[in-house]
Design a protein around this motif. Sequence first.
Motif, PDB file in Angstrom:
ATOM      1  N   UNK A  10       5.448   3.826   4.427  1.00 47.35           N
ATOM      2  CA  UNK A  10       5.914   4.059   5.343  1.00 47.35           C
ATOM      3  C   UNK A  10       5.352   3.477   6.533  1.00 47.35           C
ATOM      4  N   UNK A  11       5.164   2.969   7.230  1.00 44.08           N
ATOM      5  CA  UNK A  11       4.840   2.364   8.599  1.00 44.08           C
ATOM      6  C   UNK A  11       3.650   2.415   8.948  1.00 44.08           C
ATOM      7  N   UNK A  12       2.816   1.663   9.258  1.00 47.07           N
ATOM      8  CA  UNK A  12       1.416   1.555   9.595  1.00 47.07           C
ATOM      9  C   UNK A  12       0.895   2.724  11.227  1.00 47.07           C
ATOM     10  N   UNK A  13       0.583   3.089  11.521  1.00 51.38           N
ATOM     11  CA  UNK A  13       0.614   3.540  13.050  1.00 51.38           C
ATOM     12  C   UNK A  13       0.935   2.067  14.073  1.00 51.38           C
ATOM     13  N   UNK A 292     -11.422  -4.605  21.368  1.00 58.79           N
ATOM     14  CA  UNK A 292      -9.651  -4.515  21.124  1.00 58.79           C
ATOM     15  C   UNK A 292      -9.262  -3.645  20.184  1.00 58.79           C
ATOM     16  N   UNK A 293      -9.917  -3.647  18.620  1.00 58.90           N
ATOM     17  CA  UNK A 293      -9.176  -2.652  17.394  1.00 58.90           C
ATOM     18  C   UNK A 293      -9.475  -1.384  17.850  1.00 58.90           C
ATOM     19  N   UNK A 345      -9.075  -1.639   5.804  1.00 56.06           N
ATOM     20  CA  UNK A 345      -9.689  -0.576   5.915  1.00 56.06           C
ATOM     21  C   UNK A 345      -8.886   0.897   6.807  1.00 56.06           C
ATOM     22  N   UNK A 346      -8.958   0.554   7.852  1.00 53.83           N
ATOM     23  CA  UNK A 346      -8.825   1.728   8.554  1.00 53.83           C
ATOM     24  C   UNK A 346      -7.789   1.817   8.725  1.00 53.83           C
ATOM     25  N   UNK A 347      -7.719   3.547   8.477  1.00 58.92           N
ATOM     26  CA  UNK A 347      -6.199   4.202   8.453  1.00 58.92           C
ATOM     27  C   UNK A 347      -4.946   3.983   9.391  1.00 58.92           C
ATOM     28  N   UNK A 348      -5.506   3.384  10.424  1.00 58.10           N
ATOM     29  CA  UNK A 348      -5.173   3.838  11.975  1.00 58.10           C
ATOM     30  C   UNK A 348      -3.865   2.313  11.319  1.00 58.10           C
ATOM     31  N   UNK A 349      -4.356   0.904   9.832  1.00 58.40           N
ATOM     32  CA  UNK A 349      -3.363  -0.363  10.199  1.00 58.40           C
ATOM     33  C   UNK A 349      -3.425  -0.101   8.773  1.00 58.40           C
ATOM     34  N   UNK A 350      -3.104   0.861   8.607  1.00 64.21           N
ATOM     35  CA  UNK A 350      -2.713   1.227   7.222  1.00 64.21           C
ATOM     36  C   UNK A 350      -1.290   1.653   6.540  1.00 64.21           C
ATOM     37  N   UNK A 351      -0.254   1.275   6.194  1.00 61.71           N
ATOM     38  CA  UNK A 351       0.678   1.938   5.974  1.00 61.71           C
ATOM     39  C   UNK A 351       0.629   3.262   4.455  1.00 61.71           C
ATOM     40  N   UNK A 405      -8.931   2.655  -3.197  1.00 61.56           N
ATOM     41  CA  UNK A 405      -8.281   1.326  -2.481  1.00 61.56           C
ATOM     42  C   UNK A 405      -8.464   0.392  -2.635  1.00 61.56           C
ATOM     43  N   UNK A 406      -7.803  -0.323  -3.896  1.00 55.70           N
ATOM     44  CA  UNK A 406      -8.141  -1.817  -3.955  1.00 55.70           C
ATOM     45  C   UNK A 406      -6.416  -2.450  -4.274  1.00 55.70           C
ATOM     46  N   UNK A 407      -6.224  -2.879  -3.658  1.00 57.70           N
ATOM     47  CA  UNK A 407      -4.823  -3.373  -4.364  1.00 57.70           C
ATOM     48  C   UNK A 407      -4.698  -5.130  -5.120  1.00 57.70           C
TER      49      UNK A 407
END
Length: 479
Positions: A10-13, A292-293, A345-351, A405-407
Amino acid sequence: MESLKRITLNPAKCGLDLGDGSERAEYVNQDYILNVLGRPHRNIGIMYTYYPKDKEWPQRISEACKDMEIHFQWDYPYDDYFPYLGGIGGSMDGEPFTFMRDIRKHGQDVALTLTIDCSLEDEYLRQIAKELRTFGRMRLRINHECTGDWFTHNQRFSYQDIGDFFVRFAKIVKEEAPNVSIVYCGGSVTSLDDDAPIQYEKEFTEAYKVADYWSNDCYLALHYGWPFDVCEKGGDSYAVTPLDTFVERLEKTSKRLTKVADNVCKPLVISEFNTDGDVTGPRRQGESIKRFVERIKSDDADWFDGFSMYQFRDRGRLGLEIEDPNNKSVGIAQPLLKQYQEILKDPYFQPVIEEKDKLELPAKMRWGGSEDADGVAIDIKMEGNPEFFEITFEEELNIMMEINGKWFYKAPETKTVDLMPAFFDSEVKDGQVLTLKMFAPPATGENDESQGDDWAVNYYTEMKKMPELRIRYEAVEEL
């Protein structure tokens, strides 16, 4: 191993995209980028141009006019992007399609930027749209930065012509390839005053209404005179925007565009974003990006769709890597790369990956795109830090997988993948349960028309047999 489970992607934030190749650098293959960054992106941006009636076509213009005296990157007869080799009389065997397939096989969606001759008849545009039908939920950005004066479309056509062409092309794409989302990259508000207009608002109103996404290309710092001068303090070929002004301009641009588009708020994306190391120096390049992030996370704005880091490798200082001047196939990592890896790695930017019900083999896997897919997962109870961790497939599947945590990517013809890099920088405890997650993007990079009514937006793969894991907690021999 525990039983098989269904999972959804599902989409990231906030989405993270990445530019890969432009007038400033060559395309870098997705295997290399995945290994360096450790996870896929939502979209990979590639940039092409299409001026099939020009006498130099289909050569890249800087090669066709290599003896031409130029004083600015865009002084050539048409834009110095890679030529779009499809279209009427063209072929889908070359670029950009080879790279689009590479992007999609690696679990990412395509964001194609195309600068294009606004005088082309409908049949040219219809052919391009037909060529995009098999590439799933991609984005098409047409004649970007259209409020400027540097690109060929701005030099040959009026702002009204550009807006009208965008609307015409977008409607043809919707007829022939409804799987494609259309991005309009215009300007921003002309000031920070309340209700300030957008640049060339009247000329572009219909384009903003037709588009699926609104876009700005904006940098906290940019040396726009590159590569024709050296950026020095007090010079006039660079620009810097304070962070508060930068964010406020984005927000007011979104609000104004919503008003222009009859109170319909389309998601806004920054299609090109960075802080130019030519201005700040490479060691301080990432500081403003990190600020900015944090601001984006704090604001948590529902109108902001994400940003695209421009770009992975660059001949100047707008890349996570700099292209080696001795060998363009070699990249030199910049300090920004490590900082960007932390953002990834930040959950805010992770699907978001959600676990669903248990399932049995054969398991049907659906790939809708980088923000919408159904995959399979297995829980693995660990006995500590592994010394060997490998996975072997009997079936010729195209698989993106994640553990710890690694793809990782497995091509259809590949049998065994070494997953040990997932354990190099972390300690696994005895009894800890890790989940191996697997998704199946299109094996060829294209969707299959024979798969059913939803073939244009979904691709299906059947896993009949579970892969085998080789996990060992001791070395074969210790020396």
